[in-house]
Design an enzyme around this catalytic site. Structure first.
Site, PDB file in Angstrom:
ATOM      1  N   LYS A   9       0.816  -1.210   0.000  1.00  0.00           N
ATOM      2  CA  LYS A   9       0.000   0.000   0.000  1.00  0.00           C
ATOM      3  C   LYS A   9       0.860   1.275   0.000  1.00  0.00           C
ATOM      4  CE  LYS A   9      -3.975  -2.194   2.229  1.00  0.00           C
ATOM      5  NZ  LYS A   9      -4.900  -2.120   3.383  1.00  0.00           N
ATOM      6  N   TYR A  49     -12.436  -2.036  -4.192  1.00  0.00           N
ATOM      7  CA  TYR A  49     -12.974  -2.160  -2.839  1.00  0.00           C
ATOM      8  C   TYR A  49     -14.496  -2.041  -2.797  1.00  0.00           C
ATOM      9  CZ  TYR A  49      -8.251  -2.108  -0.983  1.00  0.00           C
ATOM     10  OH  TYR A  49      -6.949  -2.434  -0.697  1.00  0.00           O
ATOM     11  N   PHE A  57     -15.923   3.138   6.519  1.00  0.00           N
ATOM     12  CA  PHE A  57     -14.523   3.438   6.223  1.00  0.00           C
ATOM     13  C   PHE A  57     -14.210   3.495   4.734  1.00  0.00           C
ATOM     14  CE2 PHE A  57     -14.781  -1.190   6.852  1.00  0.00           C
ATOM     15  CZ  PHE A  57     -14.216  -1.655   5.659  1.00  0.00           C
ATOM     16  N   ARG A  85      -0.882 -14.392   4.295  1.00  0.00           N
ATOM     17  CA  ARG A  85      -1.643 -13.809   5.400  1.00  0.00           C
ATOM     18  C   ARG A  85      -0.864 -13.931   6.715  1.00  0.00           C
ATOM     19  NH1 ARG A  85      -5.948 -11.635   3.894  1.00  0.00           N
ATOM     20  NH2 ARG A  85      -6.979 -11.593   5.911  1.00  0.00           N
ATOM     21  N   ARG A 102       3.071  -6.157   8.958  1.00  0.00           N
ATOM     22  CA  ARG A 102       2.319  -5.057   9.570  1.00  0.00           C
ATOM     23  C   ARG A 102       2.928  -4.619  10.898  1.00  0.00           C
ATOM     24  NH1 ARG A 102      -3.354  -7.528   7.562  1.00  0.00           N
ATOM     25  NH2 ARG A 102      -3.560  -6.293   5.655  1.00  0.00           N
ATOM     26  N   ASN A 112      -2.024   0.212   6.873  1.00  0.00           N
ATOM     27  CA  ASN A 112      -1.496  -1.051   7.385  1.00  0.00           C
ATOM     28  C   ASN A 112      -0.575  -1.797   6.418  1.00  0.00           C
ATOM     29  OD1 ASN A 112      -3.372  -2.106   5.627  1.00  0.00           O
ATOM     30  ND2 ASN A 112      -4.619  -3.090   7.188  1.00  0.00           N
ATOM     31  N   HIS A 115      -2.065  -5.473   1.579  1.00  0.00           N
ATOM     32  CA  HIS A 115      -3.352  -6.148   1.391  1.00  0.00           C
ATOM     33  C   HIS A 115      -3.037  -7.543   0.872  1.00  0.00           C
ATOM     34  CE1 HIS A 115      -7.373  -7.064  -0.300  1.00  0.00           C
ATOM     35  NE2 HIS A 115      -6.677  -7.595  -1.284  1.00  0.00           N
ATOM     36  N   GLU A 126      -9.281 -10.687  -7.687  1.00  0.00           N
ATOM     37  CA  GLU A 126      -8.306  -9.618  -7.500  1.00  0.00           C
ATOM     38  C   GLU A 126      -7.154  -9.704  -8.495  1.00  0.00           C
ATOM     39  OE1 GLU A 126      -9.173  -8.956  -2.741  1.00  0.00           O
ATOM     40  OE2 GLU A 126      -7.301  -9.907  -3.337  1.00  0.00           O
TER      41      GLU A 126
END
Length: 137
Positions: A9, A49, A57, A85, A102, A112, A115, A126
């Protein structure tokens, strides 16, 4: 061989830690099938998203994701999604295990750092959002 999508990100790109994050994937046994650095448009971020469009949010998430470039990557390997993950850590970096991406690079639950796809179905959606199959080698 399982594939999953990773997005580094804007906050992590701005910190110049892209190489460190990609190295973590490779050191964990994941292969980088394709990667590119892009600037998301508002339309791209809203489309990607869209599943969160009704959540409070959403607007802040879109603003954050268009605030700077991102690095999108297809990772592949055995249990690629679960490994990714695990490497990412908890969404809230304050709750992320020591040594996770993170915990090491994220500032907040909103900024964070990364993704990752959360299901095989979403990984397929995705990956196809960002890459044509001919791009993935």
């Amino acid at each position: 061989m399982e594939q999953t999508l990773s997005i580094i990100k804007p906050d992590a790109v701005a910190k110049n830690v892209v190489g460190q994050i990609l190295a973590r994937f490779e050191n964990a046994g994941l292969r980088i099938a394709v990667t590119k650095k892009i600037q998301l448009s508002r339309a791209d971020a809203e489309a990607f998203y869209a599943v969160h469009a009704e959540r409070p949010f959403f607007a802040d998430l879109v603003e954050f994701m268009i605030s700077g470039p991102v690095v999108v990557t297809v990772l592949e390997g055995e249990n690629a999604m679960a490994k990714n993950r695990e490497l990412m850590g908890a969404t809230n970096p304050k709750e992320a295990a020591e040594g996770t991406i993170r915990a090491d690079f994220a500032e907040s639950i909103d900024a964070n750092a990364v993704h990752g796809s959360d299901s095989a179905e979403n990984a397929d959606i995705e990956i196809n959002f960002f890459f044509a199959q001919r791009d993935i080698v």
